[in-house]
Design an enzyme around this catalytic site. Structure first.
Site, mmCIF file in Angstrom:
data_model
loop_
_atom_site.group_PDB
_atom_site.id
_atom_site.type_symbol
_atom_site.label_atom_id
_atom_site.label_comp_id
_atom_site.label_asym_id
_atom_site.label_seq_id
_atom_site.Cartn_x
_atom_site.Cartn_y
_atom_site.Cartn_z
ATOM 1 N N ARG A 162 0.846 -1.189 0.000
ATOM 2 C CA ARG A 162 0.000 0.000 0.000
ATOM 3 C C ARG A 162 0.883 1.240 0.000
ATOM 4 O O ARG A 162 2.085 1.151 0.180
ATOM 5 C CB ARG A 162 -0.926 0.002 1.218
ATOM 6 C CG ARG A 162 -0.180 -0.290 2.511
ATOM 7 C CD ARG A 162 -0.677 0.434 3.703
ATOM 8 N NE ARG A 162 -0.517 1.875 3.587
ATOM 9 C CZ ARG A 162 0.652 2.513 3.744
ATOM 10 N NH1 ARG A 162 1.772 1.870 3.992
ATOM 11 N NH2 ARG A 162 0.704 3.825 3.644
ATOM 12 N N GLY A 163 0.210 2.411 -0.168
ATOM 13 C CA GLY A 163 0.954 3.661 -0.310
ATOM 14 C C GLY A 163 1.115 3.916 -1.797
ATOM 15 O O GLY A 163 1.469 2.997 -2.556
ATOM 16 N N ALA A 164 0.825 5.149 -2.211
ATOM 17 C CA ALA A 164 0.712 5.431 -3.649
ATOM 18 C C ALA A 164 1.943 4.997 -4.475
ATOM 19 O O ALA A 164 1.818 4.227 -5.436
ATOM 20 C CB ALA A 164 0.398 6.909 -3.849
ATOM 21 N N ARG A 187 -7.135 -0.341 -7.096
ATOM 22 C CA ARG A 187 -7.502 0.773 -6.210
ATOM 23 C C ARG A 187 -7.627 2.041 -7.061
ATOM 24 O O ARG A 187 -6.830 2.244 -7.980
ATOM 25 C CB ARG A 187 -6.452 0.980 -5.102
ATOM 26 C CG ARG A 187 -6.387 -0.190 -4.111
ATOM 27 C CD ARG A 187 -5.527 0.137 -2.906
ATOM 28 N NE ARG A 187 -6.195 1.040 -1.983
ATOM 29 C CZ ARG A 187 -5.577 1.636 -0.950
ATOM 30 N NH1 ARG A 187 -4.291 1.429 -0.743
ATOM 31 N NH2 ARG A 187 -6.240 2.429 -0.139
ATOM 32 N N GLN A 234 -2.498 2.886 9.908
ATOM 33 C CA GLN A 234 -1.202 2.935 9.217
ATOM 34 C C GLN A 234 -0.172 3.724 10.022
ATOM 35 O O GLN A 234 1.023 3.483 9.917
ATOM 36 C CB GLN A 234 -1.356 3.570 7.821
ATOM 37 C CG GLN A 234 -2.047 2.685 6.804
ATOM 38 C CD GLN A 234 -3.537 2.939 6.751
ATOM 39 O OE1 GLN A 234 -4.153 3.367 7.721
ATOM 40 N NE2 GLN A 234 -4.160 2.667 5.603
ATOM 41 N N ASP A 273 -1.719 10.993 -2.374
ATOM 42 C CA ASP A 273 -2.078 9.897 -3.281
ATOM 43 C C ASP A 273 -2.382 10.400 -4.684
ATOM 44 O O ASP A 273 -2.258 9.661 -5.666
ATOM 45 C CB ASP A 273 -3.269 9.125 -2.720
ATOM 46 C CG ASP A 273 -2.845 8.370 -1.471
ATOM 47 O OD1 ASP A 273 -2.799 8.982 -0.389
ATOM 48 O OD2 ASP A 273 -2.491 7.176 -1.590
ATOM 49 N N ASN A 279 -5.305 12.675 0.034
ATOM 50 C CA ASN A 279 -4.440 11.883 0.920
ATOM 51 C C ASN A 279 -5.347 11.133 1.900
ATOM 52 O O ASN A 279 -6.580 11.281 1.859
ATOM 53 C CB ASN A 279 -3.447 12.801 1.656
ATOM 54 C CG ASN A 279 -2.325 12.023 2.319
ATOM 55 O OD1 ASN A 279 -1.657 11.215 1.668
ATOM 56 N ND2 ASN A 279 -2.105 12.213 3.604
ATOM 57 N N LYS A 280 -4.743 10.350 2.750
ATOM 58 C CA LYS A 280 -5.506 9.504 3.684
ATOM 59 C C LYS A 280 -6.579 10.304 4.421
ATOM 60 O O LYS A 280 -6.339 11.436 4.837
ATOM 61 C CB LYS A 280 -4.528 8.862 4.667
ATOM 62 C CG LYS A 280 -5.129 7.953 5.713
ATOM 63 C CD LYS A 280 -6.021 6.874 5.134
ATOM 64 C CE LYS A 280 -5.301 5.971 4.161
ATOM 65 N NZ LYS A 280 -6.222 5.086 3.395
HETATM 66 O O1 MRU Z 1 -4.695 3.436 1.944
HETATM 67 P P1 MRU Z 1 -3.211 3.563 1.933
HETATM 68 O O2 MRU Z 1 -2.569 3.045 3.164
HETATM 69 O O3 MRU Z 1 -2.595 3.033 0.667
HETATM 70 O O4 MRU Z 1 -3.014 5.133 1.963
HETATM 71 C C1 MRU Z 1 -2.034 5.792 1.279
HETATM 72 C C2 MRU Z 1 -1.148 6.477 2.208
HETATM 73 O O5 MRU Z 1 -0.330 5.841 2.818
HETATM 74 C C3 MRU Z 1 -1.183 7.892 2.441
HETATM 75 O O6 MRU Z 1 -2.311 8.549 2.141
HETATM 76 C C4 MRU Z 1 0.118 8.538 2.056
HETATM 77 O O7 MRU Z 1 0.233 9.766 2.614
HETATM 78 C C5 MRU Z 1 0.347 8.634 0.578
HETATM 79 S S1 MRU Z 1 1.414 7.416 -0.009
HETATM 80 C C6 MRU Z 1 3.018 7.979 0.359
#
Ligand code: MRU
Length: 334
Positions: free
Chosen positions: A70-72, A104, A197, A238, A248-249
């Site tokens: 996970r994470g962009a 996703r 996370q 993201d 973002n999250k």
């Molecule tokens: O749902 P996730 O865990 O894939 O969420 C993405 C993230 O971790 C964050 O939003 C993050 O700040 C961006 S990815 C470096």
């Protein structure tokens, strides 16, 4: 065009070496083997360090959907390896592309990486894409570190560390670079409901790196700001629209509003692979809705996984190109 700040304070003695010693190697987070894309299963951290072998695009898409990886930027790197695996295995590359793309919706890095690889989906090109993403992180971290004053108490949300980027990290990379220069006193880590996370992954990474930190309940951010205990907020992204609106999250938007009220800068740190020039504003960014059972297994729930922070609440967006200031429709342009 923004320029990197070259007036950086000197390195904290031993800090870089200590951090490097416990670095999460990029190939430990995600790598391509002959018959599988292998990921460090982030669902099992911090309790267990277990690898997951994804033998085709379908298995990898499932790993992405369920947040094993996970994470962009990390999703993008994994998908690039997935396309290379499909080509090497004689699978239908177009089908693999569609399967991975559908995993996703919000992180634009997924589409970006698949489009980069699609014309020639070779292992070498996928590995080169991975290397470039990690190199981008290191460059943007150096730019972002220059924004932090000495003694910073930094608040971060979700996980934008090496795990999220397949090496080094964006927001956590920036914090790490600033800490190595002696600028960081402490990191406040939002636990990041509902999937934690922050308290599972960011806290684990900061612990490995030896950076002083404390996990806080998401709802504690406001009162810490009111008490003068937060100097800046640093997050990843993201997807960033052409006008600087940033997905973002979930919870980032709330933090941005709080930060503005308390006169605290919020910095977004992300690679150019997270920029989406085709989205004119945040309205065009698709927001993933996840299973309500992640919020509560007992009652009806709504679970948007991301929110959009309007550009006007962001003090700077930092990419590997440098520090971008408003108006972002001009400063983010290549
Ligand atoms: O749902 P996730 O865990 O894939 O969420 C993405 C993230 O971790 C964050 O939003 C993050 O700040 C961006 S990815 C470096």
């Amino acid at each position: 065009m923004p320029r990197p700040d070259t007036q950086l304070p000197s390195l904290r003695p031993g800090a870089a070496a200590a951090a490097a010693g416990r670095d999460l190697a990029p190939e430990r987070i995600v790598r391509l083997e002959e018959d599988a894309v292998v990921v460090l299963d982030q669902r099992r951290l911090p309790e267990e360090e277990v690898e997951l072998r994804c033998r085709d695009a379908g298995e990898l898409a499932e790993a992405i959907r369920t947040l094993a990886v996970r994470g962009a930027p990390a999703i993008g790197v994994a998908a690039a390896y997935g396309l290379a695996l499909a080509a090497a295995s004689g699978d239908d590359v177009d089908e693999a592309y569609a399967t991975l793309l559908a995993a996703r919706p919000t992180a634009v890095n997924l589409r970006w990486a698949l489009d980069e690889l699609r014309p020639h989906p070779t292992p070498e090109r996928a590995r080169a894409l991975h290397d470039r993403e990690v190199a981008r992180c290191r460059r943007m971290a150096a730019h972002a570190a220059a924004l932090l004053p000495a003694g910073s108490r930094v608040l971060t949300h979700c996980n934008a560390g090496g795990l999220a980027t397949a090496g080094y990290g964006t927001a956590v990379g920036a914090i790490r670079a600033a800490w190595e220069r002696g600028l960081v006193e402490r990191v406040w880590v939002d636990e990041t409901r509902p999937l934690l996370q922050g308290s599972r992954l960011t806290a684990w990474e900061l612990e490995q790196l030896g950076i002083p930190h404390a996990v806080i309940a998401d709802s504690a951010a406001a009162s810490l700001m009111a008490r003068g205990e937060v100097d800046c907020v640093v997050t990843g992204a993201d997807r960033i629209a052409a006008n600087g609106d940033t997905a973002n999250k979930i919870g980032t938007y709330g933090l941005a509003v709080l930060a503005r009220y308390h006169g605290i800068p919020l910095y977004v740190v992300a690679p150019t692979s997270t920029l989406d020039a085709t989205a004119r504003s945040g309205d065009a960014i698709p927001i993933e809705e996840r299973d309500g059972a992640e919020v509560t297994p007992r009652f009806a729930a709504r679970n948007p996984a991301f929110d959009v922070t309007p550009a006007e609440l962001i003090a700077a967006i930092v990419t590997e190109r440098g520090v971008h200031r408003p108006p972002y429709d001009r400063s983010l342009r290549p």
